[in-house]
Design a protein around this motif. Structure first.
Motif, PDB file in Angstrom:
ATOM      1  N   ALA A  10       0.181  -1.196   0.341  1.00  0.00           N
ATOM      2  CA  ALA A  10       0.431   0.040   0.085  1.00  0.00           C
ATOM      3  C   ALA A  10       0.814   0.769  -0.356  1.00  0.00           C
ATOM      4  O   ALA A  10       0.625   2.568  -0.804  1.00  0.00           O
ATOM      5  CB  ALA A  10      -0.931   0.082   1.456  1.00  0.00           C
ATOM      6  N   ALA A  11       2.097   1.171   0.897  1.00  0.00           N
ATOM      7  CA  ALA A  11       2.627   2.348   0.316  1.00  0.00           C
ATOM      8  C   ALA A  11       3.502   2.372  -0.511  1.00  0.00           C
ATOM      9  O   ALA A  11       4.297   3.949  -0.648  1.00  0.00           O
ATOM     10  CB  ALA A  11       3.579   2.373   1.510  1.00  0.00           C
ATOM     11  N   GLY A  12       4.009   1.648  -1.023  1.00  0.00           N
ATOM     12  CA  GLY A  12       4.622   1.696  -2.202  1.00  0.00           C
ATOM     13  C   GLY A  12       4.140   1.932  -3.049  1.00  0.00           C
ATOM     14  O   GLY A  12       4.107   2.587  -4.620  1.00  0.00           O
ATOM     15  N   VAL A  13       2.426   1.769  -3.796  1.00  0.00           N
ATOM     16  CA  VAL A  13       1.600   2.165  -4.636  1.00  0.00           C
ATOM     17  C   VAL A  13       1.245   3.461  -4.392  1.00  0.00           C
ATOM     18  O   VAL A  13       0.912   4.602  -5.288  1.00  0.00           O
ATOM     19  CB  VAL A  13       0.031   1.384  -3.968  1.00  0.00           C
ATOM     20  N   GLY A  14       1.092   3.868  -3.318  1.00  0.00           N
ATOM     21  CA  GLY A  14       0.802   5.074  -2.885  1.00  0.00           C
ATOM     22  C   GLY A  14       1.996   6.382  -3.363  1.00  0.00           C
ATOM     23  O   GLY A  14       1.661   7.398  -4.043  1.00  0.00           O
ATOM     24  N   THR A  15       3.298   5.961  -2.978  1.00  0.00           N
ATOM     25  CA  THR A  15       4.195   6.474  -3.719  1.00  0.00           C
ATOM     26  C   THR A  15       4.760   7.005  -4.803  1.00  0.00           C
ATOM     27  O   THR A  15       4.728   7.436  -5.497  1.00  0.00           O
ATOM     28  CB  THR A  15       5.065   6.272  -2.179  1.00  0.00           C
ATOM     29  N   TYR A  16       4.171   6.150  -5.487  1.00  0.00           N
ATOM     30  CA  TYR A  16       4.703   5.347  -6.995  1.00  0.00           C
ATOM     31  C   TYR A  16       2.872   6.663  -7.327  1.00  0.00           C
ATOM     32  O   TYR A  16       3.335   6.849  -8.364  1.00  0.00           O
ATOM     33  CB  TYR A  16       3.579   4.028  -7.337  1.00  0.00           C
ATOM     34  N   ASN A  17       1.820   6.694  -7.029  1.00  0.00           N
ATOM     35  CA  ASN A  17       1.190   7.187  -7.336  1.00  0.00           C
ATOM     36  C   ASN A  17       1.345   9.075  -7.457  1.00  0.00           C
ATOM     37  O   ASN A  17       0.990   9.723  -7.980  1.00  0.00           O
ATOM     38  CB  ASN A  17      -0.157   7.167  -6.793  1.00  0.00           C
ATOM     39  N   SER A  18       1.776   9.360  -5.770  1.00  0.00           N
ATOM     40  CA  SER A  18       2.335  10.448  -5.780  1.00  0.00           C
ATOM     41  C   SER A  18       3.157  11.007  -6.766  1.00  0.00           C
ATOM     42  O   SER A  18       3.517  11.884  -7.370  1.00  0.00           O
ATOM     43  CB  SER A  18       2.914  10.534  -4.154  1.00  0.00           C
ATOM     44  N   LEU A  19       3.842   9.948  -7.303  1.00  0.00           N
ATOM     45  CA  LEU A  19       5.096  10.179  -7.711  1.00  0.00           C
ATOM     46  C   LEU A  19       4.425  11.040  -9.307  1.00  0.00           C
ATOM     47  O   LEU A  19       4.787  11.470  -9.944  1.00  0.00           O
ATOM     48  CB  LEU A  19       6.828  10.065  -7.920  1.00  0.00           C
ATOM     49  N   GLN A  20       3.307  10.165  -9.344  1.00  0.00           N
ATOM     50  CA  GLN A  20       3.153  10.062 -11.167  1.00  0.00           C
ATOM     51  C   GLN A  20       2.393  11.126 -11.195  1.00  0.00           C
ATOM     52  O   GLN A  20       2.178  11.860 -11.943  1.00  0.00           O
ATOM     53  CB  GLN A  20       1.927   8.679 -11.230  1.00  0.00           C
ATOM     54  N   LYS A  21       1.922  11.191  -9.960  1.00  0.00           N
ATOM     55  CA  LYS A  21       0.823  13.369 -10.032  1.00  0.00           C
ATOM     56  C   LYS A  21       1.606  13.866  -9.982  1.00  0.00           C
ATOM     57  O   LYS A  21       1.382  15.173 -10.599  1.00  0.00           O
ATOM     58  CB  LYS A  21       0.129  12.950  -8.591  1.00  0.00           C
ATOM     59  N   LEU A  22       2.718  14.090  -9.483  1.00  0.00           N
ATOM     60  CA  LEU A  22       3.588  15.477  -8.980  1.00  0.00           C
ATOM     61  C   LEU A  22       4.624  15.335 -10.867  1.00  0.00           C
ATOM     62  O   LEU A  22       4.607  16.041 -11.047  1.00  0.00           O
ATOM     63  CB  LEU A  22       4.910  14.958  -8.193  1.00  0.00           C
ATOM     64  N   ASP A  23       4.504  14.172 -11.357  1.00  0.00           N
ATOM     65  CA  ASP A  23       4.868  13.823 -12.390  1.00  0.00           C
ATOM     66  C   ASP A  23       4.306  15.095 -13.346  1.00  0.00           C
ATOM     67  O   ASP A  23       4.914  15.853 -14.110  1.00  0.00           O
ATOM     68  CB  ASP A  23       5.658  12.243 -13.170  1.00  0.00           C
ATOM     69  N   GLU A  24       2.726  14.359 -13.635  1.00  0.00           N
ATOM     70  CA  GLU A  24       2.225  15.273 -14.315  1.00  0.00           C
ATOM     71  C   GLU A  24       1.494  16.549 -13.888  1.00  0.00           C
ATOM     72  O   GLU A  24       1.660  17.310 -15.146  1.00  0.00           O
ATOM     73  CB  GLU A  24       0.846  14.584 -14.450  1.00  0.00           C
ATOM     74  N   THR A  25       2.179  17.183 -12.801  1.00  0.00           N
ATOM     75  CA  THR A  25       1.811  18.816 -12.656  1.00  0.00           C
ATOM     76  C   THR A  25       2.941  18.898 -12.951  1.00  0.00           C
ATOM     77  O   THR A  25       3.128  20.369 -13.564  1.00  0.00           O
ATOM     78  CB  THR A  25       1.658  18.691 -11.095  1.00  0.00           C
ATOM     79  N   THR A  26       4.150  18.228 -12.393  1.00  0.00           N
ATOM     80  CA  THR A  26       4.989  19.283 -13.422  1.00  0.00           C
ATOM     81  C   THR A  26       5.038  19.528 -15.093  1.00  0.00           C
ATOM     82  O   THR A  26       5.791  20.294 -15.858  1.00  0.00           O
ATOM     83  CB  THR A  26       6.755  18.585 -13.481  1.00  0.00           C
ATOM     84  N   ASN A  27       4.759  18.125 -15.701  1.00  0.00           N
ATOM     85  CA  ASN A  27       4.838  18.565 -17.571  1.00  0.00           C
ATOM     86  C   ASN A  27       3.410  19.701 -17.424  1.00  0.00           C
ATOM     87  O   ASN A  27       4.000  19.856 -18.695  1.00  0.00           O
ATOM     88  CB  ASN A  27       4.670  16.957 -17.749  1.00  0.00           C
ATOM     89  N   SER A  28       2.624  19.430 -16.852  1.00  0.00           N
ATOM     90  CA  SER A  28       1.522  21.219 -17.109  1.00  0.00           C
ATOM     91  C   SER A  28       2.281  22.326 -16.453  1.00  0.00           C
ATOM     92  O   SER A  28       1.983  23.272 -17.704  1.00  0.00           O
ATOM     93  CB  SER A  28       0.558  20.541 -16.395  1.00  0.00           C
ATOM     94  N   GLN A  29       2.797  21.854 -16.427  1.00  0.00           N
ATOM     95  CA  GLN A  29       3.234  23.114 -15.354  1.00  0.00           C
ATOM     96  C   GLN A  29       4.640  24.007 -16.877  1.00  0.00           C
ATOM     97  O   GLN A  29       4.221  24.907 -17.324  1.00  0.00           O
ATOM     98  CB  GLN A  29       4.529  23.602 -14.375  1.00  0.00           C
ATOM     99  N   TRP A  30       5.323  23.529 -17.052  1.00  0.00           N
ATOM    100  CA  TRP A  30       5.962  23.203 -18.331  1.00  0.00           C
ATOM    101  C   TRP A  30       5.363  23.751 -19.224  1.00  0.00           C
ATOM    102  O   TRP A  30       5.344  24.792 -20.186  1.00  0.00           O
ATOM    103  CB  TRP A  30       7.246  22.171 -17.893  1.00  0.00           C
ATOM    104  N   ALA A  31       4.417  23.232 -19.742  1.00  0.00           N
ATOM    105  CA  ALA A  31       3.417  23.107 -21.292  1.00  0.00           C
ATOM    106  C   ALA A  31       2.180  24.497 -20.915  1.00  0.00           C
ATOM    107  O   ALA A  31       2.889  25.610 -21.779  1.00  0.00           O
ATOM    108  CB  ALA A  31       2.266  22.132 -21.065  1.00  0.00           C
ATOM    109  N   GLN A  32       2.601  25.361 -19.915  1.00  0.00           N
ATOM    110  CA  GLN A  32       1.767  26.135 -19.621  1.00  0.00           C
ATOM    111  C   GLN A  32       3.640  27.325 -19.763  1.00  0.00           C
ATOM    112  O   GLN A  32       2.641  28.258 -20.477  1.00  0.00           O
ATOM    113  CB  GLN A  32       1.918  26.873 -17.983  1.00  0.00           C
ATOM    114  N   VAL A  33       3.951  27.374 -19.170  1.00  0.00           N
ATOM    115  CA  VAL A  33       5.651  28.113 -19.396  1.00  0.00           C
ATOM    116  C   VAL A  33       5.647  28.276 -20.921  1.00  0.00           C
ATOM    117  O   VAL A  33       5.549  29.398 -22.105  1.00  0.00           O
ATOM    118  CB  VAL A  33       6.820  28.042 -18.936  1.00  0.00           C
TER     119      VAL A  33
END
Length: 189
Positions: A20-43
């Motif tokens: 469960a911790a591994g899945v939570g960490t995986y999902n958290s990283l995926q969200k942060l990665d997508e947020t960063t991609n989205s922020q770069w797209a805005q730049v």
């Protein structure tokens, strides 16, 4: 038997917690990665907006300041460099050059009161100023997102999962060296 059953249950519970911790960490990283991609797209979106405004501005200035060809050429060359940039570093460097060229153009424009009074020029400058503000906000949001992602992937045990799924440290959007210097303009040419 009771001891082995309890040990088995404890091991299963621990395994479930680890998964469960591994899945939570995986999902958290995926969200942060997508947020960063989205922020770069805005730049990139805001830089593209500025990129699209520049030809109109250059054409308007050309009509009034034909002999300032060197300044206009610098703006066009910096714009073209932006068009070919692919990495965060290249985009950052091209952005700095374009910003410096635009500052130089603004200094040149001061010598032409008729140009400053032109409604088309004023409208373009207003749009450009708004775009510059949007770029600054988009850069800040992107860098904030990069900081959160980078901090997360540098901590244990998240660093292990990030390495396994290929999420790597991101590059900050930074101004190129020398971009803080005011460009020199010589009207004595």
């Amino acid at each position: 038997m009771k001891k082995t059953g309890i040990i088995g249950i404890v091991l299963v519970v621990l395994l479930v917690i680890i998964i469960a911790a591994g899945v939570g960490t995986y999902n958290s990283l995926q969200k942060l990665d997508e947020t960063t991609n989205s922020q770069w797209a805005q730049v990139e979106n805001q830089l593209q907006r500025r990129y699209d405004l520049i030809p109109n501005l250059v054409e308007t200035v050309k009509g009034y300041a034909a002999f300032e060809q060197e300044t206009l050429t610098a703006v066009v060359e910096a714009r073209n460099k932006f068009a070919t940039a692919t990495t965060v570093g290249e985009v950052s460097e091209a952005d700095s050059e374009l910003t410096a060229a635009m500052r130089q153009l603004s200094v040149v424009v001061e010598a032409y009161p008729d140009l400053k009074a032109n409604q088309t020029f004023q409208d373009l400058m207003t749009q450009l100023e708004g775009t510059e503000n949007r770029i600054a906000v988009a850069r800040m949001d992107y860098n904030d997102s990069v900081e959160i992602l980078n901090r997360k992937i540098r901590t244990f045990p998240t660093s292990i999962i990030a390495g396994l799924i290929g999420i790597e440290k991101r590059e900050y959007f930074e101004a190129a060296e020398g971009s803080e210097e005011v460009p020199e303009v010589d009207f004595g040419k």
